[in-house]
Design a protein around this motif. Structure first.
Motif, PDB file in Angstrom:
ATOM      1  N   MET A 290       0.850  -1.180   0.000  1.00  0.00           N
ATOM      2  CA  MET A 290       0.000   0.000   0.000  1.00  0.00           C
ATOM      3  C   MET A 290       0.895   1.241   0.000  1.00  0.00           C
ATOM      4  O   MET A 290       1.810   1.349   0.799  1.00  0.00           O
ATOM      5  N   GLU A 291       0.612   2.124  -0.903  1.00  0.00           N
ATOM      6  CA  GLU A 291       1.338   3.400  -0.972  1.00  0.00           C
ATOM      7  C   GLU A 291       0.672   4.384  -0.020  1.00  0.00           C
ATOM      8  O   GLU A 291      -0.522   4.642  -0.106  1.00  0.00           O
TER       9      GLU A 291
ATOM     10  N   ARG B 271       7.597  -6.840  10.406  1.00  0.00           N
ATOM     11  CA  ARG B 271       6.165  -6.975  10.743  1.00  0.00           C
ATOM     12  C   ARG B 271       5.382  -5.788  10.207  1.00  0.00           C
ATOM     13  O   ARG B 271       4.271  -5.940   9.674  1.00  0.00           O
ATOM     14  N   HIS B 272       5.954  -4.611  10.355  1.00  0.00           N
ATOM     15  CA  HIS B 272       5.322  -3.381   9.865  1.00  0.00           C
ATOM     16  C   HIS B 272       5.066  -3.498   8.359  1.00  0.00           C
ATOM     17  O   HIS B 272       3.963  -3.226   7.888  1.00  0.00           O
ATOM     18  N   THR B 273       6.067  -3.926   7.627  1.00  0.00           N
ATOM     19  CA  THR B 273       5.948  -4.058   6.173  1.00  0.00           C
ATOM     20  C   THR B 273       4.878  -5.077   5.810  1.00  0.00           C
ATOM     21  O   THR B 273       4.053  -4.843   4.923  1.00  0.00           O
TER      22      THR B 273
ATOM     23  N   GLU C 108       1.338  -4.367   3.808  1.00  0.00           N
ATOM     24  CA  GLU C 108       0.995  -5.092   2.585  1.00  0.00           C
ATOM     25  C   GLU C 108      -0.356  -5.787   2.698  1.00  0.00           C
ATOM     26  O   GLU C 108      -1.024  -6.006   1.694  1.00  0.00           O
ATOM     27  N   SER C 109      -0.774  -6.122   3.922  1.00  0.00           N
ATOM     28  CA  SER C 109      -2.079  -6.764   4.112  1.00  0.00           C
ATOM     29  C   SER C 109      -3.220  -5.791   3.838  1.00  0.00           C
ATOM     30  O   SER C 109      -4.344  -6.210   3.584  1.00  0.00           O
TER      31      SER C 109
ATOM     32  N   VAL D  29      -3.587  -1.937   7.801  1.00  0.00           N
ATOM     33  CA  VAL D  29      -2.830  -1.027   8.656  1.00  0.00           C
ATOM     34  C   VAL D  29      -2.178   0.030   7.777  1.00  0.00           C
ATOM     35  O   VAL D  29      -1.661  -0.277   6.707  1.00  0.00           O
ATOM     36  N   VAL D  30      -2.243   1.263   8.229  1.00  0.00           N
ATOM     37  CA  VAL D  30      -1.492   2.344   7.601  1.00  0.00           C
ATOM     38  C   VAL D  30      -0.607   2.935   8.695  1.00  0.00           C
ATOM     39  O   VAL D  30      -1.105   3.313   9.754  1.00  0.00           O
ATOM     40  N   ALA D  31       0.688   2.957   8.456  1.00  0.00           N
ATOM     41  CA  ALA D  31       1.620   3.423   9.489  1.00  0.00           C
ATOM     42  C   ALA D  31       2.637   4.388   8.888  1.00  0.00           C
ATOM     43  O   ALA D  31       3.019   4.260   7.728  1.00  0.00           O
TER      44      ALA D  31
END
Length: 87
Positions: free
Chosen positions: A1-2, A54-56, A60-61, A64-66
């Motif tokens: 996700m961008e 984990r963040h990445t 990608e799922s 989550v947007v971080a």
């Protein structure tokens, strides 16, 4: 996700990258900063490497947007939106 990069006068919210691992370790290894967090302070740099992985994976799922909170390009914190439902 961008994710969008968001700028203000003092900070920038941007995606985390491999070059942020040392900053993540500094942040998450501080017991005072972590006292109310959901996990204990990191004790090894490898935990920051795993954190970024984990963040990445979560990004990608798509649920989550971080962002990394950066001041003069150095990450000084993080912020995330979890369990997103785009419907």
């Amino acid at each position: 996700m961008e994710i969008p990069v968001l700028h203000s006068e003092r900070i920038c919210l941007r995606g985390l990258e491999e070059g942020d691992i040392d900053a993540l370790f500094t942040l998450f290894s501080d017991p005072e900063a972590m006292r109310y967090w959901s996990f204990p302070a990191y004790t090894e740099r490898s935990q920051a490497v795993e954190h970024l992985a984990r963040h990445t994976e979560r990004m990608e799922s798509g649920n989550v947007v971080a962002w990394g909170i950066a001041k003069e390009q150095e990450v000084i914190g993080t912020v995330a939106l979890h369990k997103l439902d785009f419907e």
